[in-house]
Design a protein around this motif. Structure first.
Motif, PDB file in Angstrom:
ATOM      1  N   ARG A 100       0.818  -1.211   0.000  1.00 19.34           N
ATOM      2  CA  ARG A 100       0.000   0.000   0.000  1.00 19.34           C
ATOM      3  C   ARG A 100       0.853   1.263   0.000  1.00 19.34           C
ATOM      4  N   HIS A 101       0.811   2.046   1.080  1.00 19.06           N
ATOM      5  CA  HIS A 101       1.506   3.335   1.082  1.00 19.06           C
ATOM      6  C   HIS A 101       3.032   3.167   1.108  1.00 19.06           C
ATOM      7  N   ARG A 102       3.516   1.959   1.375  1.00 19.54           N
ATOM      8  CA  ARG A 102       4.962   1.730   1.350  1.00 19.54           C
ATOM      9  C   ARG A 102       5.455   1.406  -0.061  1.00 19.54           C
ATOM     10  N   TYR A 103       4.546   1.171  -0.973  1.00 19.67           N
ATOM     11  CA  TYR A 103       4.914   0.723  -2.313  1.00 19.67           C
ATOM     12  C   TYR A 103       5.570   1.838  -3.111  1.00 19.67           C
ATOM     13  N   ASN A 104       6.661   1.496  -3.788  1.00 20.08           N
ATOM     14  CA  ASN A 104       7.364   2.425  -4.671  1.00 20.08           C
ATOM     15  C   ASN A 104       7.451   1.784  -6.050  1.00 20.08           C
ATOM     16  N   PRO A 105       6.723   2.280  -7.032  1.00 22.27           N
ATOM     17  CA  PRO A 105       6.697   1.640  -8.357  1.00 22.27           C
ATOM     18  C   PRO A 105       8.053   1.650  -9.055  1.00 22.27           C
ATOM     19  N   LEU A 106       8.973   2.514  -8.615  1.00 23.87           N
ATOM     20  CA  LEU A 106      10.294   2.605  -9.250  1.00 23.87           C
ATOM     21  C   LEU A 106      11.351   1.778  -8.517  1.00 23.87           C
ATOM     22  N   ARG A 107      10.974   1.175  -7.397  1.00 23.38           N
ATOM     23  CA  ARG A 107      11.955   0.509  -6.545  1.00 23.38           C
ATOM     24  C   ARG A 107      12.778  -0.539  -7.285  1.00 23.38           C
ATOM     25  N   ASN A 108      12.133  -1.554  -7.827  1.00 21.69           N
ATOM     26  CA  ASN A 108      12.871  -2.675  -8.421  1.00 21.69           C
ATOM     27  C   ASN A 108      13.671  -2.258  -9.647  1.00 21.69           C
ATOM     28  N   ALA A 109      13.108  -1.385 -10.458  1.00 22.74           N
ATOM     29  CA  ALA A 109      13.837  -0.923 -11.645  1.00 22.74           C
ATOM     30  C   ALA A 109      15.080  -0.128 -11.240  1.00 22.74           C
ATOM     31  N   THR A 110      14.947   0.681 -10.199  1.00 22.57           N
ATOM     32  CA  THR A 110      16.090   1.474  -9.720  1.00 22.57           C
ATOM     33  C   THR A 110      17.172   0.570  -9.147  1.00 22.57           C
ATOM     34  N   ILE A 111      16.769  -0.452  -8.398  1.00 19.33           N
ATOM     35  CA  ILE A 111      17.746  -1.396  -7.848  1.00 19.33           C
ATOM     36  C   ILE A 111      18.537  -2.056  -8.971  1.00 19.33           C
ATOM     37  N   LYS A 112      17.847  -2.459 -10.027  1.00 16.90           N
ATOM     38  CA  LYS A 112      18.542  -3.104 -11.150  1.00 16.90           C
ATOM     39  C   LYS A 112      19.552  -2.157 -11.791  1.00 16.90           C
ATOM     40  N   ARG A 113      19.232  -0.868 -11.839  1.00 17.85           N
ATOM     41  CA  ARG A 113      20.190   0.092 -12.398  1.00 17.85           C
ATOM     42  C   ARG A 113      21.440   0.179 -11.521  1.00 17.85           C
ATOM     43  N   TYR A 114      21.248   0.175 -10.214  1.00 13.49           N
ATOM     44  CA  TYR A 114      22.407   0.221  -9.317  1.00 13.49           C
ATOM     45  C   TYR A 114      23.221  -1.070  -9.377  1.00 13.49           C
ATOM     46  N   LEU A 115      22.561  -2.182  -9.649  1.00 16.03           N
ATOM     47  CA  LEU A 115      23.283  -3.450  -9.719  1.00 16.03           C
ATOM     48  C   LEU A 115      24.217  -3.530 -10.926  1.00 16.03           C
ATOM     49  N   LYS A 116      24.056  -2.618 -11.877  1.00 14.00           N
ATOM     50  CA  LYS A 116      24.970  -2.572 -13.013  1.00 14.00           C
ATOM     51  C   LYS A 116      26.376  -2.151 -12.583  1.00 14.00           C
ATOM     52  N   TYR A 117      26.478  -1.562 -11.407  1.00 11.50           N
ATOM     53  CA  TYR A 117      27.782  -1.152 -10.892  1.00 11.50           C
ATOM     54  C   TYR A 117      28.455  -2.258 -10.070  1.00 11.50           C
ATOM     55  N   VAL A 118      27.809  -3.421 -10.003  1.00  6.22           N
ATOM     56  CA  VAL A 118      28.337  -4.555  -9.244  1.00  6.22           C
ATOM     57  C   VAL A 118      29.014  -5.522 -10.207  1.00  6.22           C
ATOM     58  N   ASP A 119      30.253  -5.904  -9.890  1.00  3.87           N
ATOM     59  CA  ASP A 119      30.997  -6.829 -10.754  1.00  3.87           C
ATOM     60  C   ASP A 119      30.520  -8.263 -10.611  1.00  3.87           C
ATOM     61  N   ARG A 120      30.121  -8.650  -9.422  1.00  2.29           N
ATOM     62  CA  ARG A 120      29.650 -10.020  -9.216  1.00  2.29           C
ATOM     63  C   ARG A 120      28.636 -10.048  -8.092  1.00  2.29           C
ATOM     64  N   ILE A 121      27.527 -10.754  -8.324  1.00  2.00           N
ATOM     65  CA  ILE A 121      26.504 -10.960  -7.303  1.00  2.00           C
ATOM     66  C   ILE A 121      26.599 -12.400  -6.821  1.00  2.00           C
ATOM     67  N   VAL A 122      26.631 -12.568  -5.522  1.00  2.00           N
ATOM     68  CA  VAL A 122      26.695 -13.900  -4.923  1.00  2.00           C
ATOM     69  C   VAL A 122      25.389 -14.184  -4.204  1.00  2.00           C
ATOM     70  N   ALA A 123      24.810 -15.333  -4.480  1.00 10.86           N
ATOM     71  CA  ALA A 123      23.641 -15.798  -3.739  1.00 10.86           C
ATOM     72  C   ALA A 123      24.092 -16.909  -2.800  1.00 10.86           C
ATOM     73  N   VAL A 124      23.467 -17.010  -1.628  1.00 11.66           N
ATOM     74  CA  VAL A 124      23.914 -17.994  -0.638  1.00 11.66           C
ATOM     75  C   VAL A 124      23.316 -19.373  -0.870  1.00 11.66           C
ATOM     76  N   SER A 125      22.508 -19.522  -1.930  1.00 11.61           N
ATOM     77  CA  SER A 125      21.983 -20.845  -2.295  1.00 11.61           C
ATOM     78  C   SER A 125      21.521 -20.807  -3.737  1.00 11.61           C
ATOM     79  N   HIS A 126      21.380 -21.980  -4.325  1.00 17.94           N
ATOM     80  CA  HIS A 126      20.871 -22.063  -5.700  1.00 17.94           C
ATOM     81  C   HIS A 126      19.396 -21.660  -5.737  1.00 17.94           C
ATOM     82  N   ALA A 127      18.675 -21.937  -4.666  1.00 18.23           N
ATOM     83  CA  ALA A 127      17.270 -21.532  -4.610  1.00 18.23           C
ATOM     84  C   ALA A 127      17.146 -20.024  -4.712  1.00 18.23           C
ATOM     85  N   LEU A 128      18.004 -19.305  -4.008  1.00 18.69           N
ATOM     86  CA  LEU A 128      17.971 -17.846  -4.075  1.00 18.69           C
ATOM     87  C   LEU A 128      18.419 -17.361  -5.447  1.00 18.69           C
ATOM     88  N   LYS A 129      19.424 -18.009  -6.016  1.00 19.64           N
ATOM     89  CA  LYS A 129      19.873 -17.631  -7.357  1.00 19.64           C
ATOM     90  C   LYS A 129      18.733 -17.757  -8.359  1.00 19.64           C
TER      91      LYS A 129
END
Length: 350
Positions: A100-129
């Motif tokens: 509801r009022h906590r929702y930000n329609p730009l949140r996930n898209a913005t996060i993906k833009r910031y992740l472009k500055y990350v050289d490698r993402i590590v997940a702690v399990s294959h399920a999370l990956k």
């Protein structure tokens, strides 16, 4: 010998979908510290509350190679990710309806833009990956959390004292630990206990952790099921007392009903030589060898989970064998040294 910098940040939780993207309270100080230190590599964890995703961009701009370890699905979901019929994709509509009022329609898209500055993402399990990739996040590899088996040894006198304090003598004890919540499987654990009690008259459920408001609901459910007198709450424990809790138990239950990425309690139980009844959701099933170090169960099928738990509580030889195999598996697959080597390899190759 390590220098630790503590940064101040405080804001209402309802603003997290915005502040977690770019937090002006900490970014200037992050930039100052990194400018002075000039690290070759920045290894980030849990930036989704205070450091904010913009800190990843700051590290990249200052010339560091950036590694982000994802311990949960917060890069794509507002909280815990609950698959719908096996579908790992996050629904914006569902997020809007739940936040509801906590929702930000730009949140996930913005996060993906910031992740472009990350050289490698590590997940702690294959399920999370798989969950991250299902929601458009790539460049992910898996490194399991690691622990030292020797850190989970404890004197027998401490175990005896723990058993005496919580009156565990002559009882078959199922251990449940972690934050008390329905998604973490607290309700499921009580229902499993009720199933077990049908064939194991001295079965008890030892619940580690602070008693929050949800504890009242757990007790009410247990009262309805006729097992409230079999619940034992330890409150917050740590150190030797925490180790003793594992060693004083017969089976450890990890029964999350959401995609629990890789709960450390599973490794800790195995390091203590205890068999684990583990959820089929998330990374728990990657730690357990089904039928070798414990059982992987559908947490929604409490009858089957109860049957498997009762089996381990009544078959001491099998339970001990599972515990021994679990301890060996942690040493061979989930050691802290293995995790260090895997991260060192990443840092060498980016």
């Amino acid at each position: 010998g390590l220098t630790v910098h503590t940064l101040y940040s405080s804001y209402p939780v309802w603003r997290r979908a915005w502040v977690s993207l770019r937090n002006p309270q900490v970014l200037p100080e992050v930039r100052r510290i990194l400018t002075e230190f000039r690290p070759e590599i920045v290894h980030a964890h849990n930036v989704h509350t205070h450091l904010s995703y913009a800190s990843l961009k700051v590290a990249h701009e200052l010339g560091a190679r950036v590694v982000l370890t994802a311990h949960d699905a917060m890069t794509v979901e507002y909280g815990k990710l609950v698959p719908r019929g096996g579908d790992l994709r996050v629904s914006p509509l569902r997020q809007f309806l739940t936040q509801r009022h906590r929702y930000n329609p730009l949140r996930n898209a913005t996060i993906k833009r910031y992740l472009k500055y990350v050289d490698r993402i590590v997940a702690v399990s294959h399920a999370l990956k798989r969950a991250l990739e299902a929601n458009g996040i790539t460049n992910v590899e898996v490194i399991y959390n690691g622990i030292r088996v020797e850190d989970w040894e404890v004197a027998e006198s401490a175990v005896a004292a723990f058993r005496e304090r919580f009156e565990l003598a002559n009882k078959k004890t199922i251990l449940f630990g972690g934050r008390l919540s329905k998604l973490k499987g607290a309700e499921t654990a009580v229902r499993v206990l009720a199933e077990v009690a049908k064939t194991v008259p001295n079965a008890t459920l030892l619940i580690m952790g602070r008693q929050g408001p949800y504890a009242k609901e757990i007790k009410a459910l247990a009262r309805t099921l006729g097992v409230v007198d079999r619940l034992i709450f330890t409150g917050w424990i740590s150190g030797d007392e925490l180790r003793a809790a594992y060693h004083a138990s017969d089976v450890v239950a990890v029964l999350s009903i959401y995609l629990d990425p890789f709960p450390t309690i599973t490794l800790e139980a195995m390091a203590c030589g205890k068999p684990v009844i583990g959820t089929s959701l998330g990374g728990t099933s990657e730690a357990i060898e089904d039928g070798v170090t414990g059982y992987v169960v559908d947490p929604c099928n409490t009858a089957e989970a109860g049957k498997k738990t009762a089996e381990l509580l009544t078959d001491d030889a099998r339970s001990a064998a599972f515990g021994q195999q679990g301890r060996r598996r942690v040493s061979q697959v989930f050691s802290l040294e293995s995790a260090v080597d895997a991260y060192s390899a990443i840092c060498t190759n980016i």
